[in-house]
Design an enzyme around this catalytic site. Sequence first.
Site, mmCIF file in Angstrom:
data_model
loop_
_atom_site.group_PDB
_atom_site.id
_atom_site.type_symbol
_atom_site.label_atom_id
_atom_site.label_comp_id
_atom_site.label_asym_id
_atom_site.label_seq_id
_atom_site.Cartn_x
_atom_site.Cartn_y
_atom_site.Cartn_z
ATOM 1 N N GLU A 1 0.827 -1.211 0.000
ATOM 2 C CA GLU A 1 0.000 0.000 0.000
ATOM 3 C C GLU A 1 0.860 1.261 0.000
ATOM 4 O OE1 GLU A 1 -3.088 0.072 2.969
ATOM 5 O OE2 GLU A 1 -3.702 2.091 2.423
ATOM 6 N N HIS B 1 -1.773 10.433 -0.866
ATOM 7 C CA HIS B 1 -1.862 9.163 -1.575
ATOM 8 C C HIS B 1 -1.648 9.331 -3.068
ATOM 9 C CE1 HIS B 1 -3.132 5.720 0.804
ATOM 10 N NE2 HIS B 1 -3.810 6.527 1.595
ATOM 11 N N ASP C 1 3.838 -13.533 12.173
ATOM 12 C CA ASP C 1 2.481 -13.926 11.778
ATOM 13 C C ASP C 1 1.560 -12.699 11.861
ATOM 14 O OD1 ASP C 1 -0.137 -14.922 11.727
ATOM 15 O OD2 ASP C 1 0.409 -16.788 12.731
ATOM 16 N N LYS D 1 -7.379 0.206 11.384
ATOM 17 C CA LYS D 1 -6.805 -0.353 10.150
ATOM 18 C C LYS D 1 -5.557 0.441 9.780
ATOM 19 C CE LYS D 1 -6.234 -0.984 5.517
ATOM 20 N NZ LYS D 1 -5.347 -0.207 4.624
HETATM 21 P P1 NAD Z 1 8.535 -22.659 16.932
HETATM 22 O O1 NAD Z 1 7.874 -23.805 17.605
HETATM 23 O O2 NAD Z 1 9.000 -22.839 15.532
HETATM 24 O O3 NAD Z 1 9.776 -22.175 17.792
HETATM 25 C C1 NAD Z 1 9.701 -21.948 19.174
HETATM 26 C C2 NAD Z 1 10.665 -22.867 19.887
HETATM 27 O O4 NAD Z 1 12.010 -22.479 19.616
HETATM 28 C C3 NAD Z 1 10.543 -22.784 21.398
HETATM 29 O O5 NAD Z 1 9.515 -23.630 21.831
HETATM 30 C C4 NAD Z 1 11.931 -23.190 21.872
HETATM 31 O O6 NAD Z 1 12.006 -24.583 22.046
HETATM 32 C C5 NAD Z 1 12.846 -22.815 20.715
HETATM 33 N N1 NAD Z 1 13.703 -21.638 20.974
HETATM 34 C C6 NAD Z 1 14.988 -21.497 20.553
HETATM 35 N N2 NAD Z 1 15.486 -20.313 20.917
HETATM 36 C C7 NAD Z 1 14.514 -19.665 21.600
HETATM 37 C C8 NAD Z 1 14.426 -18.388 22.239
HETATM 38 N N3 NAD Z 1 15.456 -17.523 22.261
HETATM 39 N N4 NAD Z 1 13.253 -18.036 22.817
HETATM 40 C C9 NAD Z 1 12.211 -18.863 22.804
HETATM 41 N N5 NAD Z 1 12.244 -20.105 22.239
HETATM 42 C C10 NAD Z 1 13.384 -20.504 21.635
HETATM 43 O O7 NAD Z 1 7.629 -21.370 16.909
HETATM 44 P P2 NAD Z 1 6.572 -20.761 17.877
HETATM 45 O O8 NAD Z 1 7.035 -19.383 18.183
HETATM 46 O O9 NAD Z 1 6.222 -21.655 19.019
HETATM 47 O O10 NAD Z 1 5.292 -20.680 16.903
HETATM 48 C C11 NAD Z 1 5.195 -19.687 15.932
HETATM 49 C C12 NAD Z 1 4.500 -20.211 14.704
HETATM 50 O O11 NAD Z 1 3.254 -20.791 15.037
HETATM 51 C C13 NAD Z 1 4.229 -19.154 13.699
HETATM 52 O O12 NAD Z 1 4.648 -19.610 12.424
HETATM 53 C C14 NAD Z 1 2.705 -19.039 13.704
HETATM 54 O O13 NAD Z 1 2.238 -18.627 12.442
HETATM 55 C C15 NAD Z 1 2.281 -20.422 14.036
HETATM 56 N N6 NAD Z 1 0.944 -20.650 14.600
HETATM 57 C C16 NAD Z 1 0.113 -19.639 14.982
HETATM 58 C C17 NAD Z 1 -1.122 -19.928 15.513
HETATM 59 C C18 NAD Z 1 -2.001 -18.791 15.974
HETATM 60 O O14 NAD Z 1 -1.556 -17.656 16.042
HETATM 61 N N7 NAD Z 1 -3.274 -19.033 16.316
HETATM 62 C C19 NAD Z 1 -1.527 -21.256 15.670
HETATM 63 C C20 NAD Z 1 -0.665 -22.269 15.285
HETATM 64 C C21 NAD Z 1 0.589 -21.974 14.758
#
Ligand code: NAD
Length: 425
Positions: A86, A378, A280, A264
């Site tokens: 945008e 714009h 996300d 928005k």
């Molecule tokens: P992930 O599971 O890929 O990574 C997180 C993991 O990384 C942690 O559990 C930990 O074991 C490890 N880790 C390593 N270094 C870390 C640090 N410095 N701090 C914290 N953890 C560390 O990702 P996530 O963050 O658990 O999930 C994010 C993803 O889930 C996104 O892609 C999102 O789109 C998706 N998702 C979103 C929803 C929703 O928003 N409703 C639902 C399902 C999945």
Amino acid sequence: MSTPASSSRIAGFHKLPIAERVEAVARFAGLEPGECAHLLDTGNLPAELADHLIENVVGTMNIPVGIATNMRIDGEDRLIPMATEESSVVAAVCNAARQCYDAGGFVTSMSGTLMIAQIQLTGVSDPQLARLRILERKAEVQASCDACDPVLLQLGGGFRDLEVRVLETRGGTMVITHIVVDTRDAMGANAVNTMAEKLAPQIAGWTGGRTNLRILSNLADRRLARARCVWPLAAIGGEAVRDGMLSAYHFADADPYRAATHNKGIMNGISAVVLATGNDTRAVEAGAHAYAARNGRYASLTHWEVTAEGDLAGSIELPMAVGLVGGATKLHPTAKIALKVLGVRSAEALARTIAAVGLAQNFSAMKALATTGIQKGHMALHAQNIAMMAGALGEEIERVARVLVAKGTVRIDVAEAELKALRAG
Ligand code: NAD
């Protein structure tokens, strides 16, 4: 038997290599060889990586990444990468930040990096007893959750709290367990979902009920990012501008029709940084809008006031579930560079920066609306888009756009006529 080209039932589509998927889509949709080649050119996101990020990949979608300048946050200068299609969004942040730079810029803070996962329990005859039974097991719940993620635990994250609510619904009484988890530098969806799934059978066992959903809440209200900023009266153009902006805010805060558009605009800035950093966007957007409606009526995510000195003070507070690890953040090469440009070293710092961008965006949108109107700003870029839609190429784009703006009619038919005239010499 080959699949008819008009059928969307393409067996094994997900198992095909990307090129063969594109061929199948081409047969279905009548794509030209040039269009297939376009899809197969995945630019600076390797096709193999794209194929691992989502299912049934046939290409990538390029979105411009711009840099917002002039941002000063907590005493440090930052360049902000923003991914958006945008026009005016990046310029809006630059403009707002310029007008408060000399006064010190933005001050930010964060409530913490806690995420909530919910476990739904149904079919309990004594929900209040069930609630207490679950709460009594806090130590077991903590052990079960923490055992899921030793990495998170080592980084100082993990289980923090247990809450249980009794919820009256159309489908009867439910017992809803919240586990509150510090996910540190991860957005944490996968981390907390894993914990919730593991815990669910135990909860069912303790209560005699049936567990159903086990999933995080995007209303991440234990992960609130905050930013505030004072724009000096002289920098914004005087009392009339300030009062027009305040009136715009009062309108938004009182009227959901206006608040939706007001917010928005805020999300124009926020989602652009969330996307540029591989986070996300939907998770952040869902959290923001749910938070905006938390008092039962959808309202403004920002607040605007006049200081004792007569300056304009803006503040924002909203859930900001973003990470530096997890999801696409560490995988997408552009996201990695965006994070390096931002120079943030924690998910918290990223979240705070994003909140400041949202506030800056809102300042510019309100100022434009309360003064010249949004269209003037714009128009220059919009006119270029219209010129391109009319078929202008290279230098023609700028020339046609300039005529459209000068005439004050940025329309495709006018652009076509101008282009025709230009080409006719
Ligand atoms: P992930 O599971 O890929 O990574 C997180 C993991 O990384 C942690 O559990 C930990 O074991 C490890 N880790 C390593 N270094 C870390 C640090 N410095 N701090 C914290 N953890 C560390 O990702 P996530 O963050 O658990 O999930 C994010 C993803 O889930 C996104 O892609 C999102 O789109 C998706 N998702 C979103 C929803 C929703 O928003 N409703 C639902 C399902 C999945």
